[in-house]
Design a protein around this motif. Structure first.
Motif, PDB file in Angstrom:
ATOM      1  N   GLN A  38      16.361  62.309 -36.709  1.00 19.21           N
ATOM      2  CA  GLN A  38      15.341  62.187 -35.663  1.00 19.21           C
ATOM      3  C   GLN A  38      13.961  62.348 -36.290  1.00 19.21           C
ATOM      4  O   GLN A  38      13.433  63.460 -36.389  1.00 19.21           O
ATOM      5  N   TYR A  39      13.395  61.220 -36.719  1.00 23.23           N
ATOM      6  CA  TYR A  39      12.118  61.255 -37.429  1.00 23.23           C
ATOM      7  C   TYR A  39      10.960  61.563 -36.493  1.00 23.23           C
ATOM      8  O   TYR A  39      10.944  61.111 -35.351  1.00 23.23           O
ATOM      9  N   GLN A  40       9.983  62.302 -37.035  1.00 18.81           N
ATOM     10  CA  GLN A  40       8.790  62.589 -36.240  1.00 18.81           C
ATOM     11  C   GLN A  40       7.976  61.309 -36.030  1.00 18.81           C
ATOM     12  O   GLN A  40       7.418  61.101 -34.965  1.00 18.81           O
ATOM     13  N   ALA A  50      15.270  62.952 -42.143  1.00 16.82           N
ATOM     14  CA  ALA A  50      15.071  63.957 -41.095  1.00 16.82           C
ATOM     15  C   ALA A  50      16.419  64.543 -40.681  1.00 16.82           C
ATOM     16  O   ALA A  50      17.480  64.017 -41.029  1.00 16.82           O
ATOM     17  N   ALA A  54      11.780  68.122 -37.053  1.00 16.25           N
ATOM     18  CA  ALA A  54      12.823  67.498 -36.217  1.00 16.25           C
ATOM     19  C   ALA A  54      13.749  68.604 -35.721  1.00 16.25           C
ATOM     20  O   ALA A  54      14.485  69.211 -36.511  1.00 16.25           O
ATOM     21  N   ARG A 111       4.386  70.668 -34.834  1.00 13.51           N
ATOM     22  CA  ARG A 111       3.973  69.368 -35.374  1.00 13.51           C
ATOM     23  C   ARG A 111       2.468  69.330 -35.633  1.00 13.51           C
ATOM     24  O   ARG A 111       2.009  68.654 -36.544  1.00 13.51           O
TER      25      ARG A 111
END
Lengths: 144, 164
Positions: A118-120, B64, B88, B98
Motif C-alpha cells: 500500500q504505497y503512500q 511498501a 503504510a 505522513r
C-alpha cells in the motif's frame, strides 16, 4: 512490539519501548517502557515540534537509569491538549444502519486487510516496481 | 475547566468493537512471565543506539507494507533524508506521520542528540515494519529473533522501540 523488546533484551541488549497504549504495554510487559498519553500515531511526539520531540525522547531515555525493575513503566507526563476530550471519540463505533442489521451492531469502518503493498504515493510504487524489475530490493527483508 | 481522563484502555475498546461487529474476542498478547532486564553497560553519551519502529515506515524506492499480517521488515539507513520516509499502515491515523515521520520514527531527534553529545552514535541502520500483525506466533517466531540477531550483530548498546 513488546514481544520483540523481550527477545532483544533476552539477547543481552537493553531496550526501552515508547508507548501510547498503556493497557497493551501492561499486558505484553516489555522490559522498560515510557508512556506518552497521546492519540495513537504520535508515540514520539507532536508533528513538527522538534523541541518537544527532543524533550520527550530525552525524558524517555532517562528510563534506562530510573527503571530498576523488569516491566517498569515511566509516565512522561505530557498531555495532548488542555482537556482530554480527544479520548472520548477514539474507537467509538457508530451503530450500523440498513436492512438485516442486528440490533446493537456497529458500522465496520476498519481498513480492509489488503494483500498488496500500500504505497503512500504512485511515484513510490513506480520506483519500487522499477527496482524490483532491475533485480530486487536488498533492503526489503521478507521472512515468509 | 480542563478535565483529565485516565489513559484509554485499548484492550477494552477493541473488545467492545469486535463484539459489536459480531466477531470473536480479539486476544491481545499476555505475558505470563516477567521480562528480562539488562542494565546499560555505559553512559548514554557513549552508547551506540538502535531504532526499531512498527508504524509502517518505508523509504521511497522500497516495497511498501501490505495490510494482511505482513511480517517483512525494511532496513532504513539512519542517514536517510526525512523527506524520503513514507508510511503504510491500516490501524492508525497516518495523517501526521505522513506530514512528519518523526512522530513515529524519531530520527531527527536521535540525530540531534548524537550531534549534541547526549548519545554516542546511531547504528548505521534502523529497522521498520508494519505492526498490525494479528498473529503473535509470527511475531514471536519470525520478527523477534531476527531483530534480536540484528541488535547483537550491529553491536548496539541499547535499542529504542517505537510502536504505534
Amino acid at each position: 512490539m513488546g514481544l520483540i523488546a523481550r527477545a532483544i533484551e533476552s539477547a543481552g541488549v537493553p531496550t526501552l519501548s515508547l508507548t501510547s497504549a498503556l493497557s497493551i504495554t501492561r499486558s505484553v510487559n516489555p522490559p522498560r517502557a515510557a508512556f506518552l498519553d497521546y492519540p495513537l500515531g504520535h508515540t514520539a511526539g507532536p508533528a513538527f515540534d522538534r523541541v518537544l520531540q527532543r524533550q520527550i525522547l530525552l525524558d524517555a531515555l532517562a528510563g534506562f537509569q530510573t527503571i530498576q525493575k523488569p516491566g517498569g513503566v515511566i509516565d512522561l507526563g505530557y498531555a495532548w491538549s488542555e482537556d482530554d476530550a480527544w479520548k472520548d471519540s477514539v474507537m467509538q463505533p457508530r451503530a450500523a444502519s440498513g436492512e438485516n442489521v442486528e440490533e446493537g451492531a456497529f458500522e465496520d469502518d476498519r481498513t480492509a486487510r489488503l494483500e498488496t503493498p500500500q504505497y503512500q504515493t504512485a511515484e513510490d510504487q513506480r520506483r519500487a516496481e522499477s527496482a524490483l524489475a532491475r533485480g530486487g530490493c536488498p533492503t526489503c527483508v521478507f521472512l515468509e | 475547566m480542563a478535565q483529565t481522563r485516565p489513559p484509554i484502555d485499548y484492550i477494552q475498546r477493541t473488545r467492545d468493537q469486535y463484539s459489536g461487529l459480531g466477531y470473536p474476542v480479539y486476544r491481545w498478547v499476555e505475558s505470563d512471565s516477567p521480562p528480562p532486564l539488562v542494565p546499560l553497560k555505559k553512559p548514554l553519551s557513549q552508547c551506540r543506539v538502535g531504532l526499531i519502529a512498527s508504524g509502517g515506515i518505508y523509504v521511497t524506492g522500497q516495497v511498501a507494507f501490505h495490510f494482511s499480517d505482513d511480517v517483512s521488515y525494511r532496513v532504513v539507513s539512519t542517514d536517510t533524508p526525512t523527506e524520503d520516509l513514507r508510511i503504510a499502515h491500516f490501524a492508525y491515523d497516518v495523517t501526521d506521520a505522513r506530514r512528519d515521520p518523526n512522530v513515529v520514527f524519531p530520527i531527527d531527534s536521535l540525530r540531534g542528540l548524537v550531534k549534541e553529545g547526549a548519545l554516542g552514535d546511531l547504528s548505521e541502520n534502523a529497522y521498520t515494519f508494519m505492526g498490525g500483525i494479528y498473529s503473535a506466533r509470527k511475531v514471536r517466531e519470525k520478527l523477534a529473533p531476527e531483530f534480536a540477531r540484528r541488535a547483537v550483530e550491529d553491536q548496539l548498546d541499547l535499542v529504542l522501540l517505537v510502536p504505534v
